[in-house]
Motif scaffolding. Sequence first.
Motif, PDB file in Angstrom:
ATOM      1  N   LEU A 124       0.841  -1.283  -0.054  1.00  0.00           N
ATOM      2  CA  LEU A 124       0.010  -0.056   0.094  1.00  0.00           C
ATOM      3  C   LEU A 124       0.717   1.298   0.059  1.00  0.00           C
ATOM      4  O   LEU A 124       1.784   1.524   0.781  1.00  0.00           O
ATOM      5  CB  LEU A 124      -0.967   0.098   1.366  1.00  0.00           C
ATOM      6  CG  LEU A 124      -1.890  -1.003   1.459  1.00  0.00           C
ATOM      7  CD1 LEU A 124      -2.808  -0.848   2.680  1.00  0.00           C
ATOM      8  CD2 LEU A 124      -2.712  -1.360   0.107  1.00  0.00           C
ATOM      9  N   ASP A 125       0.551   2.254  -0.815  1.00  0.00           N
ATOM     10  CA  ASP A 125       1.180   3.433  -0.762  1.00  0.00           C
ATOM     11  C   ASP A 125       0.584   4.419   0.117  1.00  0.00           C
ATOM     12  O   ASP A 125      -0.401   4.001   0.761  1.00  0.00           O
ATOM     13  CB  ASP A 125       1.113   4.081  -2.247  1.00  0.00           C
ATOM     14  CG  ASP A 125      -0.040   4.401  -2.690  1.00  0.00           C
ATOM     15  OD1 ASP A 125      -0.967   4.479  -1.904  1.00  0.00           O
ATOM     16  OD2 ASP A 125      -0.481   4.139  -3.935  1.00  0.00           O
ATOM     17  N   PRO A 126       1.364   5.285   0.584  1.00  0.00           N
ATOM     18  CA  PRO A 126       0.828   6.375   1.741  1.00  0.00           C
ATOM     19  C   PRO A 126      -0.692   6.693   1.379  1.00  0.00           C
ATOM     20  O   PRO A 126      -1.455   6.782   2.450  1.00  0.00           O
ATOM     21  CB  PRO A 126       1.594   7.654   1.512  1.00  0.00           C
ATOM     22  CG  PRO A 126       2.857   6.953   1.066  1.00  0.00           C
ATOM     23  CD  PRO A 126       2.420   5.930   0.003  1.00  0.00           C
ATOM     24  N   VAL A 127      -1.279   6.994   0.285  1.00  0.00           N
ATOM     25  CA  VAL A 127      -2.428   7.314  -0.040  1.00  0.00           C
ATOM     26  C   VAL A 127      -3.553   6.227   0.468  1.00  0.00           C
ATOM     27  O   VAL A 127      -4.594   6.444   0.896  1.00  0.00           O
ATOM     28  CB  VAL A 127      -2.710   7.603  -1.637  1.00  0.00           C
ATOM     29  CG1 VAL A 127      -4.177   8.137  -1.868  1.00  0.00           C
ATOM     30  CG2 VAL A 127      -1.871   8.891  -1.748  1.00  0.00           C
ATOM     31  N   ARG A 128      -3.308   5.042  -0.113  1.00  0.00           N
ATOM     32  CA  ARG A 128      -4.127   3.899   0.124  1.00  0.00           C
ATOM     33  C   ARG A 128      -4.419   3.532   1.688  1.00  0.00           C
ATOM     34  O   ARG A 128      -5.316   3.305   2.193  1.00  0.00           O
ATOM     35  CB  ARG A 128      -3.648   2.824  -0.740  1.00  0.00           C
ATOM     36  CG  ARG A 128      -4.071   2.906  -2.065  1.00  0.00           C
ATOM     37  CD  ARG A 128      -3.636   1.887  -3.060  1.00  0.00           C
ATOM     38  NE  ARG A 128      -4.002   1.999  -4.429  1.00  0.00           N
ATOM     39  CZ  ARG A 128      -5.062   1.576  -4.779  1.00  0.00           C
ATOM     40  NH1 ARG A 128      -6.072   0.763  -4.271  1.00  0.00           N
ATOM     41  NH2 ARG A 128      -5.398   1.803  -6.076  1.00  0.00           N
ATOM     42  N   LYS A 129      -3.033   3.611   2.331  1.00  0.00           N
ATOM     43  CA  LYS A 129      -2.847   3.409   3.706  1.00  0.00           C
ATOM     44  C   LYS A 129      -3.762   4.428   4.607  1.00  0.00           C
ATOM     45  O   LYS A 129      -4.489   4.231   5.503  1.00  0.00           O
ATOM     46  CB  LYS A 129      -1.410   3.547   4.083  1.00  0.00           C
ATOM     47  CG  LYS A 129      -0.671   2.461   4.003  1.00  0.00           C
ATOM     48  CD  LYS A 129       0.798   2.700   4.539  1.00  0.00           C
ATOM     49  CE  LYS A 129       1.897   1.528   4.104  1.00  0.00           C
ATOM     50  NZ  LYS A 129       3.025   1.687   4.497  1.00  0.00           N
ATOM     51  N   ALA A 130      -3.805   5.480   3.979  1.00  0.00           N
ATOM     52  CA  ALA A 130      -4.704   6.668   4.544  1.00  0.00           C
ATOM     53  C   ALA A 130      -6.117   6.491   4.472  1.00  0.00           C
ATOM     54  O   ALA A 130      -6.976   6.630   5.503  1.00  0.00           O
ATOM     55  CB  ALA A 130      -4.254   8.191   4.199  1.00  0.00           C
ATOM     56  N   ALA A 131      -6.686   5.729   3.386  1.00  0.00           N
ATOM     57  CA  ALA A 131      -7.830   5.689   2.915  1.00  0.00           C
ATOM     58  C   ALA A 131      -8.194   4.464   3.995  1.00  0.00           C
ATOM     59  O   ALA A 131      -9.537   4.607   4.483  1.00  0.00           O
ATOM     60  CB  ALA A 131      -7.870   5.063   1.575  1.00  0.00           C
ATOM     61  N   VAL A 132      -7.378   3.314   4.211  1.00  0.00           N
ATOM     62  CA  VAL A 132      -7.897   2.261   4.886  1.00  0.00           C
ATOM     63  C   VAL A 132      -7.860   2.828   6.348  1.00  0.00           C
ATOM     64  O   VAL A 132      -8.671   2.551   7.238  1.00  0.00           O
ATOM     65  CB  VAL A 132      -6.658   1.075   5.046  1.00  0.00           C
ATOM     66  CG1 VAL A 132      -7.052   0.110   6.076  1.00  0.00           C
ATOM     67  CG2 VAL A 132      -6.656   0.550   3.493  1.00  0.00           C
ATOM     68  N   VAL A 133      -7.169   3.646   7.085  1.00  0.00           N
ATOM     69  CA  VAL A 133      -7.199   4.243   8.060  1.00  0.00           C
ATOM     70  C   VAL A 133      -8.596   5.000   8.427  1.00  0.00           C
ATOM     71  O   VAL A 133      -9.222   4.729   9.360  1.00  0.00           O
ATOM     72  CB  VAL A 133      -6.112   5.191   8.535  1.00  0.00           C
ATOM     73  CG1 VAL A 133      -6.310   5.948   9.700  1.00  0.00           C
ATOM     74  CG2 VAL A 133      -4.660   4.335   8.639  1.00  0.00           C
ATOM     75  N   THR A 269     -21.566  11.688   9.436  1.00  0.00           N
ATOM     76  CA  THR A 269     -19.976  11.539   9.770  1.00  0.00           C
ATOM     77  C   THR A 269     -19.469  10.286   9.353  1.00  0.00           C
ATOM     78  O   THR A 269     -18.435  10.371   8.683  1.00  0.00           O
ATOM     79  CB  THR A 269     -20.029  11.854  11.313  1.00  0.00           C
ATOM     80  OG1 THR A 269     -20.451  13.232  11.849  1.00  0.00           O
ATOM     81  CG2 THR A 269     -18.400  11.725  11.620  1.00  0.00           C
ATOM     82  N   THR A 270     -20.232   9.221   9.740  1.00  0.00           N
ATOM     83  CA  THR A 270     -19.632   7.880   9.216  1.00  0.00           C
ATOM     84  C   THR A 270     -19.454   7.933   7.324  1.00  0.00           C
ATOM     85  O   THR A 270     -18.393   7.569   7.173  1.00  0.00           O
ATOM     86  CB  THR A 270     -20.626   6.695   9.555  1.00  0.00           C
ATOM     87  OG1 THR A 270     -20.784   6.671  10.874  1.00  0.00           O
ATOM     88  CG2 THR A 270     -19.735   5.345   9.114  1.00  0.00           C
ATOM     89  N   PHE A 271     -20.325   8.283   7.027  1.00  0.00           N
ATOM     90  CA  PHE A 271     -20.515   8.594   5.407  1.00  0.00           C
ATOM     91  C   PHE A 271     -19.523   9.421   4.882  1.00  0.00           C
ATOM     92  O   PHE A 271     -18.656   9.150   3.965  1.00  0.00           O
ATOM     93  CB  PHE A 271     -21.620   8.787   4.872  1.00  0.00           C
ATOM     94  CG  PHE A 271     -22.764   7.670   4.614  1.00  0.00           C
ATOM     95  CD1 PHE A 271     -22.632   6.976   3.506  1.00  0.00           C
ATOM     96  CD2 PHE A 271     -23.710   7.228   5.554  1.00  0.00           C
ATOM     97  CE1 PHE A 271     -23.546   5.826   3.209  1.00  0.00           C
ATOM     98  CE2 PHE A 271     -24.486   6.200   5.620  1.00  0.00           C
ATOM     99  CZ  PHE A 271     -24.305   5.344   4.521  1.00  0.00           C
ATOM    100  N   ALA A 272     -19.222  10.595   5.750  1.00  0.00           N
ATOM    101  CA  ALA A 272     -18.182  11.451   5.318  1.00  0.00           C
ATOM    102  C   ALA A 272     -16.687  10.832   5.541  1.00  0.00           C
ATOM    103  O   ALA A 272     -15.843  11.227   4.501  1.00  0.00           O
ATOM    104  CB  ALA A 272     -18.161  12.702   6.225  1.00  0.00           C
ATOM    105  N   LEU A 273     -16.501  10.076   6.533  1.00  0.00           N
ATOM    106  CA  LEU A 273     -14.989   9.516   6.560  1.00  0.00           C
ATOM    107  C   LEU A 273     -14.878   8.603   5.370  1.00  0.00           C
ATOM    108  O   LEU A 273     -13.948   8.467   4.910  1.00  0.00           O
ATOM    109  CB  LEU A 273     -15.139   8.837   8.152  1.00  0.00           C
ATOM    110  CG  LEU A 273     -15.055   9.523   9.246  1.00  0.00           C
ATOM    111  CD1 LEU A 273     -15.177   8.575  10.447  1.00  0.00           C
ATOM    112  CD2 LEU A 273     -13.557  10.311   9.169  1.00  0.00           C
TER     113      LEU A 273
END
Length: 307
Positions: A124-133, A269-273
């Motif tokens: 995972l690149d940093p962008v995808r890691k952020a998406a998973v978080v 808020t859940t959907f926004a995340l």
Amino acid sequence: MPQSSQSGIFYALTAFTLWAIAPVYFKFMSFIPTTEILAHRVIWSCLIVLILILAMRKADKLKQVFTSKKTLLAMLLSTVLIGINWGTFIWAIGSNQLLSASLGYYINPLISILLGMIFFKEKLDPVRKAAVVLCFAAVAFEVIKFGSLPWVALVLAITFGFYGLVRKKVAIDSFTGMAVETLLMLPVALVYMFTVHTSTSNMLENPSLTNWLLFAAGPITMIPLMCFAAAANRVSLVTLGFFQYIGPSGMFILAVFLYDEPLSPEKLTTFALIWSALALLIFDSIRQLRNAKRKRSVEGITKTETI
């Protein structure tokens, strides 16, 4: 744009739009028990796909699956997963939880990324890691605010994610795979229809409109799948990935604006995340496409200069 790509985009739009509005049918049919609708979905989908298999002369591929023990076991697993997914989806719509179903299919791409990392050692690149978080943050927020896991969304996302993983491992085309899965589910569906008695289980006593609506479960399942298969043969999987958000977006719109499901600030808020996570994925995909295009252009110039 090549004509094949144009038709591929048309088929993709058709497939994902039909998946987006499919809840209207299942909502209308909510007067029938979930298990009964599921049984009809299996029976009529099986009939349609077998006709298609014979028409396309793919019966040999179907036989190959049933003669390979390893492949058949894998398809049995995929059958269980898609059966749970279908049943949960139908139940969620009938129980006024279309928002939860929408959330599940929004989460699905993120589950697929995790599965790719675990089973295919994809980095995972940093962008995808952020998406998973962000995805985990959304689930954690639900637990903290509502005191329970968003189980409908998680069941839909996880079963469909693992279903995609199994089908990728087996590498069987869509129609053959659907034929095998519905054939494996067919005995259970038929036993249910002959042993469980409800006000609509006897089709000989039903109004003709009810029977036609029950039969429609087959085309509603198969037509989007046929369009998706046609699209997959004409455009790249990356391009298809951009269309996959049409489905949950349509469900979200139907839930909020047509069926008046409550959208509290906490749920929003859940959907926004999740939307933020998906925005990162889309940004990353566009960046990768541009880099690949730039690389091909450089290689093309290099070859021209060499000649």
